[in-house]
Design an enzyme around this catalytic site. Structure first.
Site, PDB file in Angstrom:
ATOM      1  N   CYS A  61     -51.496  81.640  90.409  1.00  0.00           N
ATOM      2  CA  CYS A  61     -53.094  81.924  89.920  1.00  0.00           C
ATOM      3  C   CYS A  61     -53.921  82.622  90.255  1.00  0.00           C
ATOM      4  O   CYS A  61     -54.504  82.579  89.982  1.00  0.00           O
ATOM      5  CB  CYS A  61     -53.294  80.468  91.010  1.00  0.00           C
ATOM      6  SG  CYS A  61     -53.372  81.069  93.003  1.00  0.00           S
TER       7      CYS A  61
ATOM      8  N   CYS B 124     -50.550  77.040  97.016  1.00  0.00           N
ATOM      9  CA  CYS B 124     -51.409  77.257  98.102  1.00  0.00           C
ATOM     10  C   CYS B 124     -51.300  78.231  99.450  1.00  0.00           C
ATOM     11  O   CYS B 124     -51.994  78.677 100.435  1.00  0.00           O
ATOM     12  CB  CYS B 124     -52.770  77.075  98.056  1.00  0.00           C
ATOM     13  SG  CYS B 124     -53.129  76.328  96.394  1.00  0.00           S
TER      14      CYS B 124
HETATM   15 FE1  FES Z   1     -54.698  80.113  93.545  1.00  0.00          FE
HETATM   16 FE2  FES Z   1     -54.524  77.282  96.035  1.00  0.00          FE
HETATM   17  S1  FES Z   1     -55.014  77.713  92.943  1.00  0.00           S
HETATM   18  S2  FES Z   1     -53.939  79.237  95.944  1.00  0.00           S
END
Ligand code: FES
Length: 123
Positions: free
Chosen positions: A33, A103
């Site tokens: 992400c 995460c």
């Molecule tokens: Fe990137 Fe949660 S979506 S750390």
């Protein structure tokens, strides 16, 4: 979708900030992400993590995970803190949605890196 614990730690995160004279710093980024997390630790002569701060440029789950993880390991000996798992972090938050588990991995990895940095290990 999120537990009350996640919402609590997201809206009122504990141990946010940086540290001028940290004994160890761990910084990680998520490949999936692009979010970033930085952990600072202060370790005393008994090898106890007496202070910890974090900075997260990430989602609600990343903020909640780092907040609860820092609460969990503050006061722990470094060997104990190294054993804290992603599952323990997720359980402490009363769960995360499956696509958000990465995460909490970020938080566990950042803590590990900060301890390795303190120990003079790692990259
Ligand atoms: Fe990137 Fe949660 S979506 S750390």
């Amino acid at each position: 979708m999120y537990s009350d614990k996640v919402m609590d730690h997201f809206s009122n995160p504990r141990n946010v900030g940086s540290m001028d004279n940290a004994d160890g710093i761990g910084e990680v980024g998520s490949a999936s992400c692009g979010d970033m997390m930085k952990i600072f630790i202060k370790v005393n002569d008994d090898k106890v993590i007496e202070d910890i701060k974090f900075q997260t440029y990430g989602c609600a789950s990343a903020i909640a995970s780092s907040s609860i993880a820092t609460e969990m390991i503050k006061g722990m000996k470094i060997e104990e803190a190294l054993k804290v798992t992603t599952k323990q972090i997720v359980d402490a938050l009363d769960g995360l949605p499956p696509h958000k588990v990465h995460c909490s991995v970020l938080a566990a990895d950042a803590i590990k890196k900060a301890i390795q940095n303190y120990l003079g290990e790692g990259d």
